[in-house]
Design an enzyme around this catalytic site. Structure first.
Site, PDB file in Angstrom:
ATOM      1  N   ARG A   1     108.566 -61.322   6.407  1.00  0.00           N
ATOM      2  CA  ARG A   1     108.550 -60.821   7.776  1.00  0.00           C
ATOM      3  C   ARG A   1     108.209 -61.943   8.751  1.00  0.00           C
ATOM      4  O   ARG A   1     107.211 -62.659   8.568  1.00  0.00           O
ATOM      5  CB  ARG A   1     107.518 -59.707   7.891  1.00  0.00           C
TER       6      ARG A   1
ATOM      7  N   TRP B   1      90.678 -26.339  -6.778  1.00  0.00           N
ATOM      8  CA  TRP B   1      90.973 -27.773  -6.806  1.00  0.00           C
ATOM      9  C   TRP B   1      91.294 -28.226  -8.226  1.00  0.00           C
ATOM     10  O   TRP B   1      90.895 -29.324  -8.638  1.00  0.00           O
ATOM     11  CB  TRP B   1      89.821 -28.615  -6.234  1.00  0.00           C
TER      12      TRP B   1
ATOM     13  N   GLU C   1      86.337 -36.223 -10.468  1.00  0.00           N
ATOM     14  CA  GLU C   1      85.595 -36.759 -11.630  1.00  0.00           C
ATOM     15  C   GLU C   1      84.336 -37.495 -11.207  1.00  0.00           C
ATOM     16  O   GLU C   1      83.951 -38.514 -11.786  1.00  0.00           O
ATOM     17  CB  GLU C   1      86.510 -37.640 -12.496  1.00  0.00           C
TER      18      GLU C   1
ATOM     19  N   GLU D   1      79.649 -40.755  -3.855  1.00  0.00           N
ATOM     20  CA  GLU D   1      78.208 -40.567  -3.657  1.00  0.00           C
ATOM     21  C   GLU D   1      77.506 -40.216  -4.971  1.00  0.00           C
ATOM     22  O   GLU D   1      76.369 -40.644  -5.217  1.00  0.00           O
ATOM     23  CB  GLU D   1      77.974 -39.463  -2.616  1.00  0.00           C
TER      24      GLU D   1
ATOM     25  N   LEU E   1      86.956 -27.124 -14.092  1.00  0.00           N
ATOM     26  CA  LEU E   1      85.508 -27.207 -13.936  1.00  0.00           C
ATOM     27  C   LEU E   1      85.090 -26.849 -12.512  1.00  0.00           C
ATOM     28  O   LEU E   1      84.198 -26.048 -12.298  1.00  0.00           O
ATOM     29  CB  LEU E   1      85.031 -28.626 -14.301  1.00  0.00           C
ATOM     30  N   SER E   2      85.750 -27.407 -11.509  1.00  0.00           N
ATOM     31  CA  SER E   2      85.352 -27.215 -10.112  1.00  0.00           C
ATOM     32  C   SER E   2      85.594 -25.788  -9.627  1.00  0.00           C
ATOM     33  O   SER E   2      86.527 -25.115 -10.057  1.00  0.00           O
ATOM     34  CB  SER E   2      86.124 -28.177  -9.204  1.00  0.00           C
ATOM     35  N   GLU E   3      84.725 -25.370  -8.708  1.00  0.00           N
ATOM     36  CA  GLU E   3      84.826 -24.071  -8.074  1.00  0.00           C
ATOM     37  C   GLU E   3      84.671 -24.234  -6.569  1.00  0.00           C
ATOM     38  O   GLU E   3      84.262 -25.302  -6.101  1.00  0.00           O
ATOM     39  CB  GLU E   3      83.742 -23.128  -8.619  1.00  0.00           C
TER      40      GLU E   3
ATOM     41  N   SER F   1      80.878 -31.314  -6.828  1.00  0.00           N
ATOM     42  CA  SER F   1      80.073 -32.409  -7.374  1.00  0.00           C
ATOM     43  C   SER F   1      78.907 -31.885  -8.199  1.00  0.00           C
ATOM     44  O   SER F   1      78.503 -32.502  -9.188  1.00  0.00           O
ATOM     45  CB  SER F   1      79.554 -33.285  -6.224  1.00  0.00           C
TER      46      SER F   1
END
Length: 381
Positions: A269, A160, A365, A369, A128-130, A135
């Site tokens: 520790r 991506w 996904e 923001e 989907l992303s380019e 977003s």
């Protein structure tokens, strides 16, 4: 009397669900972790994906009787993430790439591709992303131009993309109607051997495979369409709405792994004359980490249960779950690194791995923001 929106449904895991989660963690630790360790970071680990099929986990992801229940998917992802993030991600990427087929594909596409996907032999991707449309997914510009044979030619680039360029088949979203925004996008199922399809892996902070795809007149036909032409954005949203709460479950699993490591380290520790856990600053930090992790878990489970029950406000619940869980995981992993000190930054340490892994879910996904924007709009709907 409270007159606000109805609350998300209450829930509790039953004994069988708890036993199933324990079995998943054991499988991830004993069977999948060795395969993940033998793989190459940033490249598809086919033996690991095939093991997900052999162990029946992909059958749980893709039940024969319909889509997976959102809560089952969350339990799968959280349990695997606690022991082996690579196995969790391999499973999740199969779901992301293949659920457009399950939800929107025809019978022919389902019968052709799903047996191999369910067995782990066929690796999927979701493109989907380019470079200039992340977003704002409705702004994508990969072109699908009509050709003379009743199909289209895809021209442009995707970036991506998890499992690219090595996936066997990819769900690709392309613009079929210029200037129409989200209404002019079509989803296509594109096999890796189509002429004109190329790409390259990208070296990223996250250890799972991510790459770039280049389309140079790649041919697609009406039989490759998922859903109907110009309704591809709906295909994407149906898939993302199912998977979004489970991104939060992945984050919760990582947060729990970081918390468990911190509890063990602080208890063993010694510093300033006693165990770290007896220092108030460390004890309070652990308490905050545990509280935030449990709050995120509850919100994720509630959002998934709301989705399964068809309750109102699914969009808002899912956005809240992803937002809180991914931000919480970032906080908890960072705090765990601080408690461990320099050893946590050494290559190969669990927390060094989680520190690299935890950053990406706040972006993919739907970035943090974007989730806040969705929630604010839903409050006034």
């Amino acid at each position: 009397m409270c007159r606000g929106r109805p609350p998300m449904p209450s829930f509790a895991l039953d004994p069988e669900q708890r036993r199933w989660c324990a079995r998943l963690r054991a499988l991830a630790r004993d069977r999948l972790r060795p395969l993940a360790d033998a793989g190459t970071p940033g490249r598809i680990n086919r033996p690991l994906t095939e093991a997900l099929g052999e162990l029946g986990l992909l059958e749980r992801l893709f039940p024969e009787d319909g889509p997976v229940r959102a809560l089952d998917l969350c339990l799968l992802r959280e349990s695997l993430a606690m022991e082996c993030t690579e196995a969790e991600t391999a499973l999740a990427l199969q779901g992301l790439g293949a659920y457009p087929i399950v939800l929107s594909g025809g019978e022919k596409l389902y019968e052709r591709w799903m047996p191999g996907i369910r067995a782990g032999r066929t690796v999927t991707a979701f493109a989907l992303s380019e470079p200039d449309a992340g977003s704002d997914a409705a702004a994508l510009s990969l072109r699908a131009d009509r050709d003379g044979a009743g199909g289209w030619r895809l021209t442009g680039e995707k970036c991506w993309i998890s499992n690219a360029p090595g996936a066997d088949v990819t769900t690709v979203f392309a613009r079929t109607t210029p200037g129409a925004g989200s209404r002019g996008v079509t989803a296509f199922l594109v096999p890796a051997d189509r002429p004109g399809l190329g790409g390259e892996p990208l070296e990223m902070l996250s250890p799972h495979p991510i790459g770039r795809l280049v389309f140079d007149g790649v041919p697609v036909t009406a039989e490759d369409v998922l859903g109907v032409p110009d309704a591809g954005f709906r295909v994407a949203m149906r898939t993302l709405n199912l998977l979004r709460p489970s991104v939060g479950a992945f984050a919760v699993g990582m947060a729990q792994a970081a918390l468990d490591a911190s509890l063990a380290h602080a208890g063993s520790r010694t510093a300033f004359g006693g165990p770290l856990k007896d220092l108030q600053s460390v004890a309070h930090q652990l308490a905050e980490m545990a509280t935030r992790t449990e709050a995120a878990r509850l919100l994720v489970y509630a959002a998934a249960s709301a989705y399964d029950e068809g309750a109102p406000g699914i969009t808002r619940h899912s956005a809240m779950a992803k937002l809180l869980a991914t931000e919480t995981a970032q906080y908890v992993v960072d705090a765990a690194v601080q408690i461990h000190g320099a050893r946590a930054l050494r290559r190969g340490h669990l927390l060094e791995h989680l520190y690299r892994e935890v950053r990406a879910p706040r972006i993919y996904e739907g970035a943090t923001e974007v989730q806040r924007t969705i929630i604010a709009k839903e409050l006034y709907r």
